[in-house]
Scaffold this motif. Sequence first.
Motif, short mmCIF file in Angstrom:
data_model
loop_
_atom_site.label_atom_id
_atom_site.label_comp_id
_atom_site.label_asym_id
_atom_site.label_seq_id
_atom_site.Cartn_x
_atom_site.Cartn_y
_atom_site.Cartn_z
N ASP A 161 19.48 -36.20 -32.38
CA ASP A 161 20.71 -36.67 -31.74
C ASP A 161 20.38 -36.94 -30.27
O ASP A 161 19.95 -36.05 -29.54
CB ASP A 161 21.79 -35.59 -31.87
CG ASP A 161 23.11 -35.98 -31.20
OD1 ASP A 161 23.17 -37.06 -30.59
OD2 ASP A 161 24.06 -35.19 -31.28
N SER B 237 22.64 -38.30 -28.08
CA SER B 237 23.89 -38.52 -27.35
C SER B 237 24.10 -37.53 -26.21
O SER B 237 25.05 -37.66 -25.45
CB SER B 237 25.09 -38.43 -28.31
OG SER B 237 25.22 -37.11 -28.84
N ARG B 238 23.21 -36.54 -26.09
CA ARG B 238 23.41 -35.50 -25.09
C ARG B 238 22.55 -35.67 -23.84
O ARG B 238 22.41 -34.75 -23.06
CB ARG B 238 23.14 -34.13 -25.72
CG ARG B 238 24.18 -33.71 -26.73
CD ARG B 238 23.75 -32.49 -27.52
NE ARG B 238 24.83 -31.95 -28.33
CZ ARG B 238 25.23 -32.44 -29.49
NH1 ARG B 238 24.62 -33.51 -29.97
NH2 ARG B 238 26.22 -31.90 -30.17
N LYS C 272 18.80 -33.29 -29.47
CA LYS C 272 19.20 -32.18 -30.33
C LYS C 272 18.56 -32.40 -31.69
O LYS C 272 18.71 -33.47 -32.29
CB LYS C 272 20.72 -32.09 -30.46
CG LYS C 272 21.15 -30.77 -31.10
CD LYS C 272 22.65 -30.54 -30.99
CE LYS C 272 23.01 -29.14 -31.49
NZ LYS C 272 24.45 -28.88 -31.42
N TYR D 238 17.32 -27.65 -29.16
CA TYR D 238 17.26 -28.65 -28.11
C TYR D 238 15.82 -28.89 -27.69
O TYR D 238 15.02 -27.96 -27.61
CB TYR D 238 18.10 -28.22 -26.90
CG TYR D 238 19.58 -28.34 -27.13
CD1 TYR D 238 20.24 -29.55 -26.93
CD2 TYR D 238 20.31 -27.24 -27.58
CE1 TYR D 238 21.61 -29.66 -27.16
CE2 TYR D 238 21.68 -27.35 -27.81
CZ TYR D 238 22.32 -28.57 -27.60
OH TYR D 238 23.67 -28.68 -27.84
N ASN E 265 23.65 -23.55 -23.30
CA ASN E 265 24.14 -23.29 -24.65
C ASN E 265 25.16 -22.15 -24.68
O ASN E 265 25.93 -22.02 -25.62
CB ASN E 265 22.98 -22.91 -25.58
CG ASN E 265 22.02 -24.06 -25.80
OD1 ASN E 265 22.41 -25.21 -25.79
ND2 ASN E 265 20.75 -23.74 -25.98
#
Length: 277
Positions: free
Chosen positions: A48, A50-51, A72, A78, A106
């Motif tokens: 992922d 998007s972070r 992610k 992470y 987190n």
Amino acid sequence: MSQEEEKRKLLSPKLDVIFQALFGEVGSERITKKFLEAILDEELEEVDLSRNIVLRRETLEDKMGILDVLVKINNEEYCNVEMQMVEKDKLLERILYYWSRIYGKNLKSSNDYVELKKTIEVLIVNFEIKKLEELEYHSKWKIIEEKKRKLVLTEDLEIHIIEMPKIYKLAGEEQDEELVKWLEFIENPESKKVEKYMEENKEMKEAKEKLEVMSEDERMQILAELRLKAIRDEKAVERFGLKKGIREIAKKMKEKGMDIKLIQEVTDLTEEEINLL
């Protein structure tokens, strides 16, 4: 002039802003997944992108840094991948700093430590690191008990350091490692060897196609040119302790009305430093 001569040279993936755009943008998941699998030596279910965020100063005394690519993995861990062209003071301390910032984020307000997730820091450098001369181009680090050196204290911390100049020492040797192939792509995406690798690696071919599109983008060309100048000035900063060149670049960008986030991307100055120009 021939069409081949007119063809624009590809932007270098070693340049941090190009590396970030190539591997960190939403839409690059297949590329980044394949690259990370080569680094981590494991098969990933999903990634992922998007972070991706910029670590900003939370207080005036705090440090600021840019996360090149934040991923992610498998919806739980992470991984931060940083491309560094200029050797900086306290480089190894900076790795721990970036790792700790991601790891700590987190934890929610409940302070439930179960929420803390494994965090992986990957540092790719365009130079050899002092203290690591005897190690291979890719080293993996964990917290390990010192005396018997068998027990790992926690799996939550994992650091990978990749020194690109060391891959040249492999010249002439038979290399089947996927990571070496990806590093050769980052070093020179137009080489004959890379062309051959792409015949079997569709993700690497996709990466080159994306890089070709980026290299024709005027904004990316300007950004790469400014970042190269900033890096040259940054080398002067490391050598002479000066920030004048970087501030001049930021000032010119500010005068042209460029977005403050873009100025930070190029110069690594803080928002406060830019506002004071």
